[in-house]
Design a protein around this motif. Sequence first.
Motif, mmCIF file in Angstrom:
data_model
loop_
_atom_site.group_PDB
_atom_site.id
_atom_site.type_symbol
_atom_site.label_atom_id
_atom_site.label_comp_id
_atom_site.label_asym_id
_atom_site.label_seq_id
_atom_site.Cartn_x
_atom_site.Cartn_y
_atom_site.Cartn_z
ATOM 1 N N LEU A 74 0.844 -1.193 0.000
ATOM 2 C CA LEU A 74 0.000 0.000 0.000
ATOM 3 C C LEU A 74 0.877 1.240 0.000
ATOM 4 C CD1 LEU A 74 -2.559 -1.137 2.729
ATOM 5 C CD2 LEU A 74 -2.755 -1.409 0.253
ATOM 6 N N PHE A 75 0.435 2.252 -0.711
ATOM 7 C CA PHE A 75 1.203 3.498 -0.763
ATOM 8 C C PHE A 75 1.132 4.193 0.591
ATOM 9 C CE2 PHE A 75 1.997 7.925 -2.285
ATOM 10 C CZ PHE A 75 3.271 7.683 -2.771
ATOM 11 N N VAL A 76 2.168 4.960 0.906
ATOM 12 C CA VAL A 76 2.279 5.572 2.218
ATOM 13 C C VAL A 76 1.099 6.488 2.532
ATOM 14 C CG1 VAL A 76 3.657 7.494 1.337
ATOM 15 C CG2 VAL A 76 3.838 6.843 3.756
ATOM 16 N N ASP A 77 0.525 7.110 1.512
ATOM 17 C CA ASP A 77 -0.613 8.012 1.713
ATOM 18 C C ASP A 77 -1.930 7.321 1.394
ATOM 19 O OD1 ASP A 77 0.998 10.157 2.474
ATOM 20 O OD2 ASP A 77 1.331 10.765 0.406
ATOM 21 N N VAL A 78 -2.032 6.040 1.726
ATOM 22 C CA VAL A 78 -3.251 5.298 1.452
ATOM 23 C C VAL A 78 -4.417 5.948 2.197
ATOM 24 C CG1 VAL A 78 -2.756 3.704 3.355
ATOM 25 C CG2 VAL A 78 -4.332 3.025 1.551
ATOM 26 N N GLY A 79 -5.530 6.063 1.512
ATOM 27 C CA GLY A 79 -6.692 6.714 2.095
ATOM 28 C C GLY A 79 -6.854 8.150 1.664
ATOM 29 N N ASP A 84 -5.481 5.605 -8.812
ATOM 30 C CA ASP A 84 -5.242 6.100 -10.158
ATOM 31 C C ASP A 84 -4.270 7.267 -10.184
ATOM 32 O OD1 ASP A 84 -7.041 7.608 -8.725
ATOM 33 O OD2 ASP A 84 -8.235 8.187 -10.486
ATOM 34 N N GLU A 85 -4.013 7.894 -9.039
ATOM 35 C CA GLU A 85 -3.093 9.021 -8.978
ATOM 36 C C GLU A 85 -1.648 8.587 -8.775
ATOM 37 O OE1 GLU A 85 -4.373 11.784 -6.048
ATOM 38 O OE2 GLU A 85 -6.459 11.791 -6.715
ATOM 39 N N ILE A 86 -1.422 7.321 -8.420
ATOM 40 C CA ILE A 86 -0.065 6.819 -8.177
ATOM 41 C C ILE A 86 0.540 6.402 -9.516
ATOM 42 C CG2 ILE A 86 1.315 5.116 -6.952
ATOM 43 C CD1 ILE A 86 -0.941 4.907 -4.908
ATOM 44 N N THR A 87 1.670 6.986 -9.840
ATOM 45 C CA THR A 87 2.299 6.755 -11.151
ATOM 46 C C THR A 87 3.524 5.857 -11.079
ATOM 47 O OG1 THR A 87 3.596 8.791 -10.896
ATOM 48 C CG2 THR A 87 1.456 8.970 -12.023
ATOM 49 N N ILE A 88 3.888 5.378 -9.919
ATOM 50 C CA ILE A 88 5.052 4.507 -9.784
ATOM 51 C C ILE A 88 4.606 3.152 -9.250
ATOM 52 C CG2 ILE A 88 6.707 6.379 -9.447
ATOM 53 C CD1 ILE A 88 6.538 5.918 -6.469
ATOM 54 N N ALA A 89 5.407 2.124 -9.554
ATOM 55 C CA ALA A 89 5.091 0.766 -9.114
ATOM 56 C C ALA A 89 5.784 0.463 -7.791
ATOM 57 C CB ALA A 89 5.517 -0.248 -10.176
ATOM 58 N N ALA A 93 12.273 2.433 -6.825
ATOM 59 C CA ALA A 93 13.047 2.825 -5.649
ATOM 60 C C ALA A 93 12.408 3.978 -4.895
ATOM 61 C CB ALA A 93 14.472 3.201 -6.072
ATOM 62 N N ARG A 94 11.550 4.750 -5.557
ATOM 63 C CA ARG A 94 10.895 5.884 -4.898
ATOM 64 C C ARG A 94 9.638 5.475 -4.146
ATOM 65 N NH1 ARG A 94 9.950 9.324 -10.171
ATOM 66 N NH2 ARG A 94 9.446 7.199 -10.826
ATOM 67 N N TRP A 95 9.251 4.199 -4.244
ATOM 68 C CA TRP A 95 8.037 3.735 -3.583
ATOM 69 C C TRP A 95 8.223 3.696 -2.068
ATOM 70 C CZ3 TRP A 95 3.126 2.366 -5.143
ATOM 71 C CH2 TRP A 95 2.357 1.657 -4.220
ATOM 72 N N ALA A 209 9.662 -4.379 -2.179
ATOM 73 C CA ALA A 209 9.866 -4.452 -0.733
ATOM 74 C C ALA A 209 8.890 -5.424 -0.093
ATOM 75 C CB ALA A 209 9.724 -3.056 -0.128
ATOM 76 N N SER A 210 7.668 -5.454 -0.603
ATOM 77 C CA SER A 210 6.663 -6.368 -0.069
ATOM 78 C C SER A 210 7.068 -7.823 -0.275
ATOM 79 C CB SER A 210 5.309 -6.095 -0.728
ATOM 80 O OG SER A 210 4.343 -7.047 -0.326
ATOM 81 N N ASP A 211 7.521 -8.161 -1.481
ATOM 82 C CA ASP A 211 7.937 -9.536 -1.760
ATOM 83 C C ASP A 211 9.172 -9.936 -0.957
ATOM 84 O OD1 ASP A 211 5.859 -9.781 -3.533
ATOM 85 O OD2 ASP A 211 7.067 -9.259 -5.290
ATOM 86 N N ALA A 212 10.125 -9.005 -0.804
ATOM 87 C CA ALA A 212 11.342 -9.312 -0.064
ATOM 88 C C ALA A 212 11.032 -9.609 1.403
ATOM 89 C CB ALA A 212 12.323 -8.146 -0.168
ATOM 90 N N ILE A 213 10.182 -8.803 2.022
ATOM 91 C CA ILE A 213 9.807 -9.034 3.417
ATOM 92 C C ILE A 213 9.066 -10.349 3.569
ATOM 93 C CG2 ILE A 213 8.398 -8.147 5.306
ATOM 94 C CD1 ILE A 213 8.958 -5.345 4.239
ATOM 95 N N PHE A 214 8.186 -10.648 2.623
ATOM 96 C CA PHE A 214 7.430 -11.900 2.679
ATOM 97 C C PHE A 214 8.352 -13.107 2.571
ATOM 98 C CE2 PHE A 214 5.206 -15.339 0.466
ATOM 99 C CZ PHE A 214 4.155 -15.557 1.334
#
Length: 281
Positions: A74-79, A84-89, A93-95, A209-214
């Motif tokens: 989830l993006f840091v500013d979830v909510g 649709d406003e998030i342009t990076i995956a 590295a900026r995620w 980062a999500s996959d690495a932690i998992f």
Amino acid sequence: TECEQEPGSLLWIFVMVGNIVRGMGETPIMPLGISYLEDFAKAENSPFYLACLHTATVIGPFLGLLLASFCAELFVDVGSVGADEITIAATDARWVGAWWLGILICALLNLLVAIPFWFFPKSLVKEGETNEPEETSEKTAIPLQENDKNETKQTMHYFLADFIPFLKALFHNPVYMLFICITVLQFSAFNGMITFMPKYLEQQFGKSASDAIFLIGVYNLPILCVGYFSGGLLMKKFKINIYQAASIAFWVSLLEYLLHFAGYWTVCDTSPVAGLTVSYQ
């Protein structure tokens, strides 16, 4: 020069204070919990109960890593920011994942789990023994109350006078100090893996980062749970004493370190990094 700005947010102080308070609340659980088990459990059952306690301490980080893996997706500013406003995956590295969400969830769970501790009795009947008759307990009630009153009269001066010599005796105990050094080395290796392995998986294998932690949670912590539980079960079943347990721990640790040396022959190609391994051209 004009673009350089001093960081003006002091919100990191709240995170630091929160971690300090969390550490103050979580630290007594291990020493007091172990003492609680040692005082009221049979000698032959104590290793098994301790193994269950340590297994639970590993299951917690395992579930925490799974939660962190979910929050990292989830993006840091979830909510407040739409998808649709998030342009990076997430592999960018900026995620920045919703790191704060896991803290809120764990804080609420810690609060709920702490409530049953208020109902724990001050003392329990030792395992395998029967309750004392009511007459005996009534006779001993008055002396116990007097002892409690006498104990409350002790000042900090008497506490320090007993504590400092005891601490010196521990520092001069070679077995205790050797155990402390071994524990520090083991936790240093484990914490280093937990800290740097996610970034290594991200850079070397292109994982998010999500996959690495998992992956770290799935491949490492369940094995620790099996080791803790099976070790305590074997000690209970075969009635292994302290010297035998120390010998088993030595040979198993030696085998573990030899297997870790195999990692030096597992070398992957270095990923091209502009400005570091390859030029910008």
